[in-house]
Write a protein that holds these residues in place. Structure first.
Motif, PDB file in Angstrom:
ATOM      1  N   SER A  62      -9.298  -8.752  -2.108  1.00 52.03           N
ATOM      2  CA  SER A  62      -7.926  -9.239  -1.943  1.00 52.03           C
ATOM      3  C   SER A  62      -7.022  -8.680  -3.033  1.00 52.03           C
ATOM      4  N   LYS A  63      -7.579  -8.499  -4.228  1.00 46.58           N
ATOM      5  CA  LYS A  63      -6.801  -7.879  -5.302  1.00 46.58           C
ATOM      6  C   LYS A  63      -6.474  -6.435  -4.933  1.00 46.58           C
ATOM      7  N   ARG A  64      -7.463  -5.738  -4.377  1.00 50.79           N
ATOM      8  CA  ARG A  64      -7.212  -4.360  -3.940  1.00 50.79           C
ATOM      9  C   ARG A  64      -6.173  -4.311  -2.842  1.00 50.79           C
ATOM     10  N   LEU A  65      -6.264  -5.261  -1.930  1.00 52.88           N
ATOM     11  CA  LEU A  65      -5.293  -5.322  -0.838  1.00 52.88           C
ATOM     12  C   LEU A  65      -3.891  -5.588  -1.377  1.00 52.88           C
ATOM     13  N   ALA A  66      -3.797  -6.513  -2.333  1.00 50.39           N
ATOM     14  CA  ALA A  66      -2.496  -6.801  -2.940  1.00 50.39           C
ATOM     15  C   ALA A  66      -1.973  -5.581  -3.686  1.00 50.39           C
ATOM     16  N   ASP A  67      -2.865  -4.879  -4.384  1.00 49.87           N
ATOM     17  CA  ASP A  67      -2.460  -3.675  -5.115  1.00 49.87           C
ATOM     18  C   ASP A  67      -1.984  -2.596  -4.152  1.00 49.87           C
ATOM     19  N   LEU A  68      -2.707  -2.449  -3.057  1.00 49.24           N
ATOM     20  CA  LEU A  68      -2.301  -1.472  -2.041  1.00 49.24           C
ATOM     21  C   LEU A  68      -0.946  -1.844  -1.441  1.00 49.24           C
ATOM     22  N   GLY A  69      -0.757  -3.116  -1.142  1.00 46.33           N
ATOM     23  CA  GLY A  69       0.522  -3.565  -0.601  1.00 46.33           C
ATOM     24  C   GLY A  69       1.670  -3.316  -1.568  1.00 46.33           C
ATOM     25  N   TYR A  70       1.416  -3.589  -2.849  1.00 41.96           N
ATOM     26  CA  TYR A  70       2.441  -3.353  -3.865  1.00 41.96           C
ATOM     27  C   TYR A  70       2.793  -1.874  -3.956  1.00 41.96           C
ATOM     28  N   ARG A  71       1.762  -1.028  -3.924  1.00 40.88           N
ATOM     29  CA  ARG A  71       2.026   0.416  -4.003  1.00 40.88           C
ATOM     30  C   ARG A  71       2.779   0.921  -2.783  1.00 40.88           C
ATOM     31  N   MET A  72       2.409   0.413  -1.617  1.00 36.62           N
ATOM     32  CA  MET A  72       3.119   0.835  -0.403  1.00 36.62           C
ATOM     33  C   MET A  72       4.569   0.368  -0.438  1.00 36.62           C
ATOM     34  N   PHE A  73       4.787  -0.875  -0.876  1.00 41.73           N
ATOM     35  CA  PHE A  73       6.149  -1.397  -0.975  1.00 41.73           C
ATOM     36  C   PHE A  73       6.961  -0.588  -1.982  1.00 41.73           C
ATOM     37  N   SER A  74       6.372  -0.308  -3.138  1.00 44.65           N
ATOM     38  CA  SER A  74       7.074   0.474  -4.158  1.00 44.65           C
ATOM     39  C   SER A  74       7.390   1.883  -3.653  1.00 44.65           C
ATOM     40  N   GLY A  75       6.440   2.471  -2.961  1.00 44.24           N
ATOM     41  CA  GLY A  75       6.669   3.804  -2.412  1.00 44.24           C
ATOM     42  C   GLY A  75       7.780   3.819  -1.383  1.00 44.24           C
ATOM     43  N   SER A  76       7.801   2.791  -0.531  1.00 46.19           N
ATOM     44  CA  SER A  76       8.861   2.746   0.482  1.00 46.19           C
ATOM     45  C   SER A  76      10.221   2.525  -0.174  1.00 46.19           C
TER      46      SER A  76
END
Length: 83
Positions: free
Chosen positions: A33-47
């Motif tokens: 879940s931490k990895r998922l949250a990190d991935l979500g944060y990176r995708m949001f930041s990238g967008s």
């Protein structure tokens, strides 16, 4: 985990399904879940970065067209007064 000393000096280790098993599963689940949250944060930041770049592009195109139009109006006004 449970360890048993055997007569010839070796140690047998086994685990049982109890609170420790739940903690191990829970920590693995938390890691994913931490990895998922990190991935979500990176995708949001990238967008957000892409939107910022695209917004800058739109703003510069609009400014370029504004100054081109202003220049064309000025040239047309000069042609009208001299012609």
């Amino acid at each position: 985990m449970c360890a048993h000393n055997l007569s010839h000096g070796t140690v047998a280790v086994h685990s049982w399904r109890g609170a420790d098993h739940w903690k191990v599963k829970h920590s693995v689940r938390m890691m994913s879940s931490k990895r998922l949250a990190d991935l979500g944060y990176r995708m949001f930041s990238g967008s957000m970065m892409l939107l910022t770049v695209y917004g800058g592009y739109l703003c510069s195109v609009r400014a370029y067209r504004y100054f081109q139009r202003k220049k064309a109006i000025k040239v047309a006004a000069e042609d009208q007064t001299s012609g």
